[in-house]
Design an enzyme around this catalytic site. Structure first.
Site, short mmCIF file in Angstrom:
data_model
loop_
_atom_site.label_atom_id
_atom_site.label_comp_id
_atom_site.label_asym_id
_atom_site.label_seq_id
_atom_site.Cartn_x
_atom_site.Cartn_y
_atom_site.Cartn_z
N GLU A 160 40.40 118.65 83.48
CA GLU A 160 40.10 118.32 82.07
C GLU A 160 38.87 119.08 81.56
OE1 GLU A 160 39.90 114.07 81.37
OE2 GLU A 160 41.57 113.67 82.73
N GLU A 213 40.31 107.39 87.26
CA GLU A 213 38.98 106.75 87.06
C GLU A 213 38.87 105.35 87.66
OE1 GLU A 213 38.17 106.96 82.84
OE2 GLU A 213 38.13 109.14 82.85
C1 XIL Z 1 40.79 110.78 76.08
C2 XIL Z 1 41.50 111.47 74.93
O1 XIL Z 1 41.04 112.79 74.81
C3 XIL Z 1 41.27 110.72 73.66
O2 XIL Z 1 42.05 111.25 72.60
C4 XIL Z 1 41.61 109.24 73.85
O3 XIL Z 1 41.25 108.53 72.68
C5 XIL Z 1 40.89 108.65 75.03
O4 XIL Z 1 41.16 109.43 76.18
N1 XIL Z 1 39.14 111.20 80.87
C6 XIL Z 1 40.50 111.15 80.90
C7 XIL Z 1 41.27 111.39 79.66
O5 XIL Z 1 41.10 111.01 81.96
O6 XIL Z 1 42.48 110.69 79.63
C8 XIL Z 1 40.43 111.04 78.44
O7 XIL Z 1 41.17 111.41 77.28
C9 XIL Z 1 39.11 111.75 78.49
C10 XIL Z 1 38.34 111.34 79.70
#
Ligand code: XIL
Length: 441
Positions: free
Chosen positions: A278, A162
């Site tokens: 994801e 990101e």
């Molecule tokens: C999120 C997790 O699911 C949560 O438990 C944590 O509190 C924050 O991060 N994009 C990503 C992931 O790359 O690492 C994120 O995961 C969700 C969005």
């Protein structure tokens, strides 16, 4: 004896169950996976045995939802952050997941080395006092230690997560990050890839982000420019991860799948992989239903199966019982493929059906690759009759030496062959093979 039979039957049932999970229908080289959360590591009883059973049955790639992030690994402030030691890193969950994946023959994905969000609580203040050189030094030490520790055990890493601004101006995040001291965020990102590559040259290295899945977001063109630049400079990057956190029924029309396919193609042209990393499809209010969601999940399976540079599809968790969605998207939930009680939802069944369908195409064609080759009675040349389109036919002589490869065979071939016996390896457009022995008279 009876007891032994009972044990045997039980073992068979267990292996049958494993055999019928999602991953069992995948062609080789393709992976379906899930993120596993902290309960998986430290509180298995809260999740019940089902959690682990499902993970083993359905998935052949895993990623940790949080355990591999810097926020977890360096949660405790090291005595001297600019002289990091391996013992400063909290690797207990990392090691647990490594041994779990190794003993169950599951691929492991590392997420992530560098992310602007959720850094260790001490880092942002600390890093504000560093020089740019110190920032680079810290980052290099961290990546080198972690990638080195996981060398050969983590197949692929999200090196940077990101990094692109939501509004894309400027393209890369800077001020709101713990790495704001980097005068060129791009040079900093490039360096992270070099550090990771040096520490584990065999791992695949990814850039991962959201809102880059479709060209309707400005972020996608920024991403393509950033990634093309890295490829042009020879930065060791192997792929891009599309997060795919979508709202079911709202941003999941057919155009999305077309768009995802297009960006995969664009990255493919750069020589890169593009994985779905994801996926979750949240339901918010009455905008969608679990049956509509099922159809959407099926489309993602088909993307995995049809796109040659997409080798894995990972979900951000599998059970609605433990998903990040309700906590981060108010009023939304039910985003995954198992419900709160670990029961498969329509989305699970749809994914399985999509996988089975692709498998059955293969099997049908393998059996009915009725690529019969027979001599033309008048000329002696070879005639081909096949239900599936044939990609190529390799021709071997009786010594087993390949003497020719004929492509695009529609009907007849073999005019140039002298009399004798030949072995033909026939490959259809689905990759099925068939061997035939034939005599040229
Ligand atoms: C999120 C997790 O699911 C949560 O438990 C944590 O509190 C924050 O991060 N994009 C990503 C992931 O790359 O690492 C994120 O995961 C969700 C969005």
């Amino acid at each position: 004896m009876k007891k032994l039979f009972g044990v045997f039957a039980l073992v068979s049932i267990i292996s049958l169950a494993k055999a019928q999970g999602l991953q069992s229908f995948l062609p080789s080289g393709k992976y379906i996976g899930t993120a596993v959360n902290d309960n998986f590591f430290n509180n298995p009883s809260a999740n019940g045995a089902d959690y682990e059973t499902i993970v083993k049955k359905d998935f052949n790639v895993l990623v940790a939802e949080n355990a591999f992030k810097m926020g977890s690994i360096l949660a405790n402030k090291p005595a001297d952050p600019l002289n990091l030691k391996l013992s400063d890193l909290n690797l207990s969950y990392v090691d647990k997941l490594i041994s779990f994946t190794q003993s169950n023959n599951i691929r492991l994905r590392g997420h992530n080395f560098v992310w602007y969000a959720f850094p260790p609580s001490w880092l942002t203040t600390e890093a504000a006092n560093w020089s740019e050189a110190q920032l680079y030094s810290f980052t290099k030490q961290y990546i080198t230690l972690l990638a080195g520790h996981c060398k050969g055990k983590v197949a692929e890493w999200d090196v940077v997560n990101e990094a692109i601004n939501d509004n894309s101006t400027p393209a890369l995040r800077s001020a709101d990050t713990w790495y704001a001291k980097a005068t060129s965020p791009q040079a900093f990102i490039d360096s992270c890839f070099y550090y990771a590559h040096a520490a584990d040259p065999s791992a695949d290295l990814f850039y991962n982000d959201y809102s880059i899945e479709t060209s309707y977001s400005n972020k996608q063109s920024s991403m393509l420019t950033v990634i093309q630049g890295m490829v042009d400079r020879g930065v060791p990057i192997n792929g891009v991860g599309l997060q795919c956190h979508f709202e079911s029924g709202v941003n999941t029309g057919d155009w999305v799948y077309t768009e995802v396919g297009k960006v995969m193609d664009k990255l493919g042209v750069m020589g890169l992989k593009c994985n779905v990393t994801e996926l979750d499809l949240r339901i918010c209010g009455s905008a969608s239903s679990i049956t509509e969601q099922a159809d959407e999940y099926k489309h993602f399976v088909n993307i995995l199966l049809t796109k040659s540079n997409c080798n894995s599809l990972l979900l951000w968790g599998f059970t609605d019982k433990s998903s990040w969605i309700p906590g981060f998207f108010s009023g939304c939930g039910e985003a995954l493929i198992y419900d709160n009680n670990y029961q498969p939802k329509p989305a699970y069944t749809a994914m399985k059906e999509a996988l089975q369908a692709s498998n059955s195409v293969k099997i049908t064609n393998a059996n009915s690759i009725a690529a019969v080759v027979y001599p033309n009675p008048s000329t002696g040349n070879f005639m081909l009759s096949s239900s599936a389109d044939i990609l190529k036919i390799s021709v071997f002589n009786v010594q087993g030496k390949e003497i020719s490869v004929v492509e695009n065979v529609k009907e007849g071939f073999g005019e140039n062959f002298s009399q004798g016996i030949y072995l033909l390896k026939i490959v259809d457009v689905y990759g099925n093979e068939r061997y035939e022995k034939i005599e040229k008279r």
